[in-house]
Design an enzyme around this catalytic site. Structure first.
Site, PDB file in Angstrom:
ATOM      1  N   ILE A 128      34.384 -73.311  56.177  1.00 42.24           N
ATOM      2  CA  ILE A 128      33.117 -72.994  57.099  1.00 42.24           C
ATOM      3  C   ILE A 128      31.696 -72.734  56.161  1.00 42.24           C
ATOM      4  O   ILE A 128      31.701 -71.688  55.472  1.00 42.24           O
ATOM      5  CB  ILE A 128      33.537 -71.874  58.226  1.00 42.24           C
ATOM      6  N   GLY A 129      30.860 -73.547  56.883  1.00 42.96           N
ATOM      7  CA  GLY A 129      29.755 -73.459  55.859  1.00 42.96           C
ATOM      8  C   GLY A 129      28.471 -72.834  56.782  1.00 42.96           C
ATOM      9  O   GLY A 129      27.542 -73.667  57.297  1.00 42.96           O
ATOM     10  N   TYR A 130      28.512 -71.439  57.097  1.00 46.44           N
ATOM     11  CA  TYR A 130      27.513 -70.890  57.919  1.00 46.44           C
ATOM     12  C   TYR A 130      26.423 -69.916  57.121  1.00 46.44           C
ATOM     13  O   TYR A 130      25.548 -70.181  56.931  1.00 46.44           O
ATOM     14  CB  TYR A 130      28.173 -69.890  58.926  1.00 46.44           C
ATOM     15  N   GLU A 245      37.959 -67.976  65.934  1.00 42.83           N
ATOM     16  CA  GLU A 245      38.726 -67.365  64.615  1.00 42.83           C
ATOM     17  C   GLU A 245      39.118 -66.204  64.817  1.00 42.83           C
ATOM     18  O   GLU A 245      40.029 -65.679  64.297  1.00 42.83           O
ATOM     19  CB  GLU A 245      37.852 -67.932  63.691  1.00 42.83           C
ATOM     20  N   GLU A 374      29.879 -53.943  62.056  1.00 39.49           N
ATOM     21  CA  GLU A 374      28.495 -53.721  62.747  1.00 39.49           C
ATOM     22  C   GLU A 374      28.178 -54.346  63.896  1.00 39.49           C
ATOM     23  O   GLU A 374      27.786 -53.839  64.883  1.00 39.49           O
ATOM     24  CB  GLU A 374      27.339 -53.114  62.025  1.00 39.49           C
TER      25      GLU A 374
HETATM   26  C1  LIG Z   1      36.025 -62.610  52.211  1.00 42.08           C
HETATM   27  C2  LIG Z   1      34.961 -63.223  53.069  1.00 42.08           C
HETATM   28  C3  LIG Z   1      35.192 -64.354  53.663  1.00 42.08           C
HETATM   29  C4  LIG Z   1      33.799 -65.057  54.052  1.00 42.08           C
HETATM   30  N1  LIG Z   1      34.257 -66.361  54.532  1.00 42.08           N
HETATM   31  C5  LIG Z   1      33.338 -67.050  55.134  1.00 42.08           C
HETATM   32  C6  LIG Z   1      33.103 -68.254  55.288  1.00 42.08           C
HETATM   33  O1  LIG Z   1      34.340 -68.998  55.166  1.00 42.08           O
HETATM   34  N2  LIG Z   1      32.160 -68.907  55.749  1.00 42.08           N
HETATM   35  C7  LIG Z   1      30.954 -68.490  55.993  1.00 42.08           C
HETATM   36  O2  LIG Z   1      30.245 -69.018  56.631  1.00 42.08           O
HETATM   37  N3  LIG Z   1      30.829 -66.882  55.790  1.00 42.08           N
HETATM   38  C8  LIG Z   1      31.944 -66.258  55.384  1.00 42.08           C
HETATM   39  N4  LIG Z   1      31.814 -65.116  54.848  1.00 42.08           N
HETATM   40  C9  LIG Z   1      30.491 -64.356  55.280  1.00 42.08           C
HETATM   41  C10 LIG Z   1      30.234 -63.452  56.250  1.00 42.08           C
HETATM   42  O3  LIG Z   1      30.448 -63.954  57.530  1.00 42.08           O
HETATM   43  C11 LIG Z   1      28.935 -62.503  56.059  1.00 42.08           C
HETATM   44  O4  LIG Z   1      29.511 -61.672  54.882  1.00 42.08           O
HETATM   45  C12 LIG Z   1      28.609 -61.815  57.313  1.00 42.08           C
HETATM   46  O5  LIG Z   1      28.324 -62.482  58.273  1.00 42.08           O
HETATM   47  C13 LIG Z   1      27.517 -60.510  56.937  1.00 42.08           C
HETATM   48  O6  LIG Z   1      26.628 -61.336  56.066  1.00 42.08           O
HETATM   49  P1  LIG Z   1      26.022 -60.631  54.944  1.00 42.08           P
HETATM   50  O7  LIG Z   1      27.133 -60.573  53.810  1.00 42.08           O
HETATM   51  O8  LIG Z   1      24.762 -61.680  54.406  1.00 42.08           O
HETATM   52  O9  LIG Z   1      25.584 -59.087  55.124  1.00 42.08           O
HETATM   53  P2  LIG Z   1      24.114 -58.671  55.884  1.00 42.08           P
HETATM   54  O10 LIG Z   1      24.026 -59.523  57.129  1.00 42.08           O
HETATM   55  O11 LIG Z   1      23.152 -58.649  54.889  1.00 42.08           O
HETATM   56  O12 LIG Z   1      24.551 -57.254  56.179  1.00 42.08           O
HETATM   57  C14 LIG Z   1      24.514 -56.268  55.264  1.00 42.08           C
HETATM   58  C15 LIG Z   1      24.935 -54.819  55.871  1.00 42.08           C
HETATM   59  O13 LIG Z   1      23.909 -54.717  57.147  1.00 42.08           O
HETATM   60  C16 LIG Z   1      24.549 -54.608  58.500  1.00 42.08           C
HETATM   61  N5  LIG Z   1      23.794 -55.094  59.491  1.00 42.08           N
HETATM   62  C17 LIG Z   1      22.961 -56.348  59.249  1.00 42.08           C
HETATM   63  N6  LIG Z   1      22.282 -56.607  60.328  1.00 42.08           N
HETATM   64  C18 LIG Z   1      22.726 -55.547  61.221  1.00 42.08           C
HETATM   65  C19 LIG Z   1      22.318 -55.180  62.560  1.00 42.08           C
HETATM   66  N7  LIG Z   1      21.470 -55.875  63.161  1.00 42.08           N
HETATM   67  N8  LIG Z   1      22.756 -54.119  63.226  1.00 42.08           N
HETATM   68  C20 LIG Z   1      23.690 -53.330  62.394  1.00 42.08           C
HETATM   69  N9  LIG Z   1      23.751 -53.429  61.160  1.00 42.08           N
HETATM   70  C21 LIG Z   1      23.445 -54.427  60.478  1.00 42.08           C
HETATM   71  C22 LIG Z   1      25.710 -55.205  58.218  1.00 42.08           C
HETATM   72  O14 LIG Z   1      26.786 -54.660  59.198  1.00 42.08           O
HETATM   73  C23 LIG Z   1      26.154 -54.589  56.676  1.00 42.08           C
HETATM   74  O15 LIG Z   1      27.172 -53.843  56.877  1.00 42.08           O
HETATM   75  C24 LIG Z   1      32.889 -64.378  54.336  1.00 42.08           C
HETATM   76  C25 LIG Z   1      32.608 -63.125  53.650  1.00 42.08           C
HETATM   77  C26 LIG Z   1      33.664 -62.547  53.231  1.00 42.08           C
HETATM   78  C27 LIG Z   1      33.586 -61.078  52.580  1.00 42.08           C
END
Ligand SMILES: Cc1cc2nc3c(=O)[nH]c(=O)nc-3n(C[C@H](O)[C@H](O)[C@H](O)COP(=O)(O)OP(=O)(O)OC[C@H]3O[C@@H](n4cnc5c(N)ncnc54)[C@H](O)[C@@H]3O)c2cc1C
Length: 389
Positions: A128-130, A245, A374
């Site tokens: 998944i490339g999101y 998922e 969150e």
């Molecule tokens: C092991 C693992 C596997 C993954 N696999 C995939 C994958 O296959 N494909 C893919 O596309 N992505 C994948 N992800 C990515 C995952 O979906 C993102 O890590 C997630 O969406 C959070 O984005 P971020 O890491 O940029 O954190 P951020 O969005 O920067 O968040 C940082 C912190 O701020 C908080 N925060 C941000 N916005 C808000 C808000 N509006 N209200 C309250 N709190 C907030 C968050 O909850 C978090 O605690 C994976 C991540 C992990 C750790």
């Protein structure tokens, strides 16, 4: 189990168990060993195993017969995922139960004909490339760009946390085709083979030791026929696949609790009429209740899918409960094991074969994976409880 599952489902489970028991033990053992090492990376044996299941008609049990499935419900595919997990075998869930069903909803007839039979045969694995470095929770701000070029698109940019990218055959890719200020109304969804020219993959090793990836696109060319949905209208496919998922998370806490109880029983901690033993029994009992709740949340989602609804807030409830419970169980395990809990997985001296130590390192990662907790709370408040955004 009878109280939540009907006779038809119990018969299905019995047939499935007979089938799995009859599989080549060498294939099963090799697949299990590989899967325990890193369940986020189905590799050579895992692929062979899934192809075997596909060839024998055991993949896509909930898929409609018109797409080669068994025409059963999401409850049977949920049961199958549970059974495979209990045997520590891969289930191809993301591709089979998230990408496949989403394609059925939003793919063209040609796309369905191209991908669904190969997914059901266990030949394809999607990553998944999101997420991007600056677009995670706020996915609508993603910047990887696809620009129209003749009968296709040229893609440039970067994804991150693309789990399984190094072993996947295909990528389910969200890109910007509209203007940034259009947010989610300017995002399109594509499928591309992972080995297409212009894709570079670099590993990221998580604190649990599992591999995820950064993926870079340098003039990657994708034919327009591989766009899922209309241009700038990829968002519903993204959200639908995510909800499918999230609904299937539930098995790990049960396994982690078993590691804990087996170890505690082996160490004699649950024996005797002592205050410590009673206290521990109470904690373990509480976790066991929480594990059952986790299973029922997931079953509720499977039931909704079986009745034709896509769970939204329900999927978020399930994801939070599952992720936090894993951490609670591993915390209890490490408290019990004490200092020896820091002996890493792989050492002959590691209590519980190192599974609790590993669980403590790997479970916090799932506060983020699949969308942070969150953000799930936001979804529960707005979509589930109808509170203003
Ligand atoms: C092991 C693992 C596997 C993954 N696999 C995939 C994958 O296959 N494909 C893919 O596309 N992505 C994948 N992800 C990515 C995952 O979906 C993102 O890590 C997630 O969406 C959070 O984005 P971020 O890491 O940029 O954190 P951020 O969005 O920067 O968040 C940082 C912190 O701020 C908080 N925060 C941000 N916005 C808000 C808000 N509006 N209200 C309250 N709190 C907030 C968050 O909850 C978090 O605690 C994976 C991540 C992990 C750790």
């Amino acid at each position: 189990m009878k109280t939540v599952l009907g006779d038809e489902q119990l018969t299905f489970l019995a047939e499935l168990r007979t089938y799995l028991d009859g599989l080549d033990p060498a294939l099963v053992e090799a697949t299990r060993a590989e899967n325990i090492e890193d369940p986020m990376q189905p590799r050579a044996h895992g692929r062979r195993f899934l192809k075997r299941l596909g060839a024998d008609g055991w993949l896509g049990v909930a898929w409609p017969r018109e797409y080669g499935g068994q025409g059963r419900t999401a409850i049977e595919s949920w049961l199958m995922a549970e059974e495979l997990y209990n045997r520590r075998l891969p289930n191809g869930l993301l591709t089979l139960n998230a990408i496949g069903p989403t394609l059925m909803l939003v793919g063209t007839a040609e796309q369905k004909a191209e991908y669904l039979p190969r997914i059901r045969a266990g030949e394809l694995e999607f990553a998944i490339g999101y997420s991007e470095p600056d677009a995670g929770s706020d996915l609508a701000s993603l910047r990887t760009r696809a620009v129209r070029d003749g009968d296709g698109y040229l893609v440039n940019g970067q994804k991150i946390w693309t789990t399984g990218a190094s072993v996947a055959t295909h990528l389910w890719l969200a890109v910007r085709t509209g203007r940034p200020e259009q947010r989610h109304r300017g995002v399109s969804l594509f499928i591309t083979p992972m080995d297409a020219p212009g894709i570079t993959i670099t590993p990221i090793i998580t604190q649990g030791g599992e591999r995820t990836n950064a993926v870079f696109f340098d003039n990657l060319r994708i034919p327009a026929s591989q766009r899922i949905g209309a241009e700038n209208e990829g968002w519903s496919g993204i959200v639908t696949a995510l909800n499918f998922e999230r609904m299937f998370y539930h098995n790990e806490p049960r396994w982690e609790l078993r590691q804990l109880t087996d170890w505690a029983a082996g160490a004699g901690l649950l024996d005797g009429d002592t205050a410590e033993a009673h206290e521990l029994q109470a904690v373990v009992g509480e976790h066991a209740v929480d594990v059952e709740i986790c299973r029922l949340f997931a079953l509720r989602g499977a039931r909704m899918l079986a009745e034709g609804h896509v769970p939204h807030a329900e999927a978020s409830v399930n994801k939070i409960w599952w992720g936090e419970l894993r951490q609670r169980i591993c915390d209890t395990g490490l408290d019990l094991v004490g200092e020896e809990g820091t002996i890493a997985t792989g050492s002959a001296y590691a209590p519980a074969h190192g599974h609790l130590e590993h669980g403590l390192r790997s479970s916090p990662v799932w506060r983020f994976g699949g969308g942070t907790n969150e953000i799930q709370l936001d979804i529960i408040a707005t979509r589930g409880l109808g509170m203003p955004r």
